[in-house]
Design a protein around this motif. Sequence first.
Motif, mmCIF file in Angstrom:
data_model
loop_
_atom_site.group_PDB
_atom_site.id
_atom_site.type_symbol
_atom_site.label_atom_id
_atom_site.label_comp_id
_atom_site.label_asym_id
_atom_site.label_seq_id
_atom_site.Cartn_x
_atom_site.Cartn_y
_atom_site.Cartn_z
ATOM 1 N N SER A 1 0.430 -1.377 0.122
ATOM 2 C CA SER A 1 0.182 0.296 -0.418
ATOM 3 C C SER A 1 0.697 1.345 0.245
ATOM 4 O O SER A 1 2.212 1.464 0.298
ATOM 5 C CB SER A 1 -1.143 -0.059 1.169
ATOM 6 N N TYR A 2 0.531 2.187 -0.782
ATOM 7 C CA TYR A 2 0.915 3.480 -0.663
ATOM 8 C C TYR A 2 0.503 3.922 0.841
ATOM 9 O O TYR A 2 -0.862 3.784 0.952
ATOM 10 C CB TYR A 2 0.621 3.820 -1.962
ATOM 11 N N ASP A 3 1.069 5.728 0.897
ATOM 12 C CA ASP A 3 0.541 6.491 2.552
ATOM 13 C C ASP A 3 0.268 7.702 2.040
ATOM 14 O O ASP A 3 1.039 8.409 2.202
ATOM 15 C CB ASP A 3 2.035 5.798 3.498
ATOM 16 N N PRO A 4 -1.055 7.876 1.681
ATOM 17 C CA PRO A 4 -1.276 8.963 1.147
ATOM 18 C C PRO A 4 -1.225 10.234 1.986
ATOM 19 O O PRO A 4 -0.919 11.373 1.748
ATOM 20 C CB PRO A 4 -2.784 8.934 0.230
ATOM 21 N N ARG A 5 -1.157 9.954 3.050
ATOM 22 C CA ARG A 5 -1.517 10.372 4.232
ATOM 23 C C ARG A 5 0.158 11.302 4.678
ATOM 24 O O ARG A 5 0.255 12.440 4.648
ATOM 25 C CB ARG A 5 -1.428 10.302 5.805
ATOM 26 N N ARG A 6 0.745 10.975 4.587
ATOM 27 C CA ARG A 6 2.741 11.015 3.525
ATOM 28 C C ARG A 6 2.940 12.000 2.726
ATOM 29 O O ARG A 6 3.595 12.345 2.580
ATOM 30 C CB ARG A 6 3.211 9.770 4.151
ATOM 31 N N GLY A 7 2.464 10.730 1.541
ATOM 32 C CA GLY A 7 2.853 11.480 0.440
ATOM 33 C C GLY A 7 2.302 11.994 -0.429
ATOM 34 O O GLY A 7 2.908 12.666 -1.265
ATOM 35 N N GLU A 8 1.488 12.523 -0.226
ATOM 36 C CA GLU A 8 0.280 13.737 -0.849
ATOM 37 C C GLU A 8 0.907 15.676 -0.233
ATOM 38 O O GLU A 8 0.428 14.912 0.686
ATOM 39 C CB GLU A 8 -1.950 13.700 -0.316
ATOM 40 N N GLN A 9 0.900 15.931 -0.701
ATOM 41 C CA GLN A 9 0.578 16.002 -2.226
ATOM 42 C C GLN A 9 1.929 15.676 -2.760
ATOM 43 O O GLN A 9 2.579 16.318 -2.419
ATOM 44 C CB GLN A 9 0.019 17.897 -2.821
ATOM 45 N N ARG A 10 1.491 15.177 -4.406
ATOM 46 C CA ARG A 10 2.517 15.042 -4.546
ATOM 47 C C ARG A 10 3.397 15.989 -5.644
ATOM 48 O O ARG A 10 2.937 16.953 -6.244
ATOM 49 C CB ARG A 10 1.831 13.744 -6.208
ATOM 50 N N GLY A 11 4.391 15.800 -6.340
ATOM 51 C CA GLY A 11 5.064 17.160 -6.881
ATOM 52 C C GLY A 11 6.591 16.928 -6.377
ATOM 53 O O GLY A 11 7.223 15.974 -5.947
ATOM 54 N N THR A 12 7.170 17.496 -8.475
ATOM 55 C CA THR A 12 8.455 17.318 -8.478
ATOM 56 C C THR A 12 9.000 18.716 -7.348
ATOM 57 O O THR A 12 8.879 19.062 -7.056
ATOM 58 C CB THR A 12 9.016 17.584 -9.258
ATOM 59 N N ARG A 13 10.909 17.982 -7.104
ATOM 60 C CA ARG A 13 11.376 19.609 -6.453
ATOM 61 C C ARG A 13 12.572 19.131 -5.813
ATOM 62 O O ARG A 13 13.534 18.213 -6.569
ATOM 63 C CB ARG A 13 11.013 19.461 -4.753
ATOM 64 N N LYS A 14 13.454 20.188 -5.966
ATOM 65 C CA LYS A 14 15.175 19.620 -5.440
ATOM 66 C C LYS A 14 15.471 18.645 -4.424
ATOM 67 O O LYS A 14 14.589 18.875 -3.635
ATOM 68 C CB LYS A 14 16.081 21.001 -5.664
ATOM 69 N N LYS A 15 16.287 18.228 -4.700
ATOM 70 C CA LYS A 15 16.270 17.563 -3.562
ATOM 71 C C LYS A 15 16.344 17.681 -2.160
ATOM 72 O O LYS A 15 15.999 17.639 -1.144
ATOM 73 C CB LYS A 15 17.889 16.760 -3.591
ATOM 74 N N ASP A 16 17.311 19.266 -1.946
ATOM 75 C CA ASP A 16 17.320 19.794 -0.521
ATOM 76 C C ASP A 16 16.761 20.634 -0.604
ATOM 77 O O ASP A 16 16.564 21.890 0.148
ATOM 78 C CB ASP A 16 18.831 20.153 -0.521
ATOM 79 N N ALA A 17 15.617 21.007 -1.103
ATOM 80 C CA ALA A 17 14.581 21.394 -0.692
ATOM 81 C C ALA A 17 13.389 21.367 0.297
ATOM 82 O O ALA A 17 13.836 20.726 0.526
ATOM 83 C CB ALA A 17 13.460 22.364 -2.764
ATOM 84 N N ASP A 18 12.432 22.608 0.784
ATOM 85 C CA ASP A 18 12.057 22.677 1.418
ATOM 86 C C ASP A 18 10.340 22.034 1.135
ATOM 87 O O ASP A 18 10.128 23.411 1.244
ATOM 88 C CB ASP A 18 12.173 23.719 3.033
ATOM 89 N N TYR A 19 10.241 21.267 1.345
ATOM 90 C CA TYR A 19 8.999 20.323 0.255
ATOM 91 C C TYR A 19 7.700 20.808 0.914
ATOM 92 O O TYR A 19 6.804 20.944 0.378
ATOM 93 C CB TYR A 19 8.912 19.367 -0.396
ATOM 94 N N LYS A 20 8.154 20.876 2.547
ATOM 95 C CA LYS A 20 6.946 20.982 3.506
ATOM 96 C C LYS A 20 6.263 22.105 2.912
ATOM 97 O O LYS A 20 4.461 22.967 3.420
ATOM 98 C CB LYS A 20 7.226 20.569 5.036
ATOM 99 N N ALA A 21 7.259 23.501 2.893
ATOM 100 C CA ALA A 21 6.805 24.890 3.159
ATOM 101 C C ALA A 21 5.969 24.903 2.074
ATOM 102 O O ALA A 21 5.256 25.444 1.221
ATOM 103 C CB ALA A 21 7.580 26.208 3.074
ATOM 104 N N GLN A 22 6.077 24.322 0.450
ATOM 105 C CA GLN A 22 5.729 24.304 -0.847
ATOM 106 C C GLN A 22 4.131 23.283 -0.632
ATOM 107 O O GLN A 22 3.503 23.386 -1.311
ATOM 108 C CB GLN A 22 6.364 23.706 -1.538
ATOM 109 N N GLY A 23 3.694 22.666 0.738
ATOM 110 C CA GLY A 23 3.394 21.756 0.514
ATOM 111 C C GLY A 23 2.642 20.727 0.145
ATOM 112 O O GLY A 23 1.562 19.708 -0.189
ATOM 113 N N LEU A 24 3.719 20.231 -0.030
ATOM 114 C CA LEU A 24 4.141 19.049 -0.444
ATOM 115 C C LEU A 24 4.004 17.709 0.138
ATOM 116 O O LEU A 24 4.350 17.626 0.770
ATOM 117 C CB LEU A 24 4.909 18.838 -2.410
ATOM 118 N N GLY A 25 4.029 16.639 -0.082
ATOM 119 C CA GLY A 25 4.429 14.997 0.670
ATOM 120 C C GLY A 25 5.357 14.347 -0.059
ATOM 121 O O GLY A 25 6.632 15.465 -0.251
#
Length: 469
Positions: free
Chosen positions: A242-266
């Motif tokens: 199974s895929y964990d949507p609570r952790r994975g969403e929202q999907r999206g590309t990002r740079k390796k060291d980017a603060d993806y949480k601030a971008q609203g990404l999972g």
Amino acid sequence: MSNQIPVHNVPPSNEGDTVDLYASREKIYTRAFTGVFRNLRIGGGIVLFVLYFGTVWLDWGGHQAVWWNLPERKFYIFGATFWPQDFILLSGILIVAAFGLFFITVFAGRVWCGYTCPQSVWTWVFMWCEKVTEGDRNQRIKLDKAPMSANKLLRKSAKHGLWLVIGLLTGLTFVGYFSPIRELVVDFFTGQADGWAYFWVGFFTLATYGNAGWLREQVCIYMCPYARFQSVMFDKDTLIVSYDPRRGEQRGTRKKDADYKAQGLGDCIDCTLCVQVCPTGIDIRDGLQIECIGCAACIDACDAVMDKMHYPRGLISYTTEHALSGQVPHTWRPRLMGYAVVLLVMIAALTSAFFMRSLVGFDVSKDRMLYRENAEGRIENVYSVKVMNKDQKDHTYVIDATGLPDLKLHARREIRVAAGEIVTMPVELSVDPEQLPSSTNEVHFTLRDAESSDTEVHAKSRFIGPQVR
């Protein structure tokens, strides 16, 4: 007040939302990957291949260790010889296998399909042949789109040649369990084999080539009944990929060291590698699907991506619905325990039946002639006695008969029967006509081992005489 049902205008769905039930198959190009579950599957596959291709070459007691000798109706499995009369044990084996499959399905979903099913194991081998001859996923896509050339023809021919060789070895080995493999191989390639041998080897060669090479996931999705009834055995505590949507969403590309949480990404970077490695071509992020065979290829691919991104593993994992929803999972629940109890009981019963089965078969049938009077004036009946030695060593048996006063057995009492053989001999019984209580009487035959008092079997028959006045 109106009794009419209100009618509402429902606009037709968009054309893109319709599902074509007769859509042509889209070829799946799987990507190469590494990981723990892949290594586990390779190790298990090697063991299964060694058992399948190796066992048929073993000898035991002067004959092939595992040999279903259909013409003589003898079935050798290492040190044991089975006869058609023992096929009740086969029913027990099938029942044990069924409950074992039910138990493992309730506990861990379709791990049988993903790791040990012959269709899956052979398909992974054929996919490896494809990678060796045509390259990885992108190379194969490019090769299929390219016009025919000498390079393309060579690569395609090499792939199909490997497939056919594996199919031929599979077919020869399968038939070798029914016809001694050493003689079969020599006769097959010298043109001396029986016509049926060529037919069945050819049949299983083409079946392997077609199923693992061409049909692949179509067998799992449309042809295998297990895919259809598995869902009735699942519960919310069954381990599934199974895929964990609570952790994975929202999907999206990002740079390796980017603060993806601030971008609203999972944690899911939407790389689609989980789709590219799937042998049935599904997107596990869409939830549990009937096409999923539980092979965990997507787990290996996703874990590798998580490692590169320095994220914790487990975005895709073996888990349960209860765990995904934040509830406490239950390992031992009534259904699982019920299957476990029944499975253990059936294994115990089958084991007891195997070790308690008689190693000698004894059958007595009366001759069609009712009776005759011998030279001594006694009434005589003739019987056909069949003794079957199911053991792996020779035995001498002693026959006796009882049931009537003054009953005499006119035959040699000792019978020598070689291991795995059947001896049939006539036996005459006689009685003084004055001692016959009626025209039809029951007699009892006893067969015991001359060397051991532990083996004693019995059979009943009728003794026919003249009408008693």
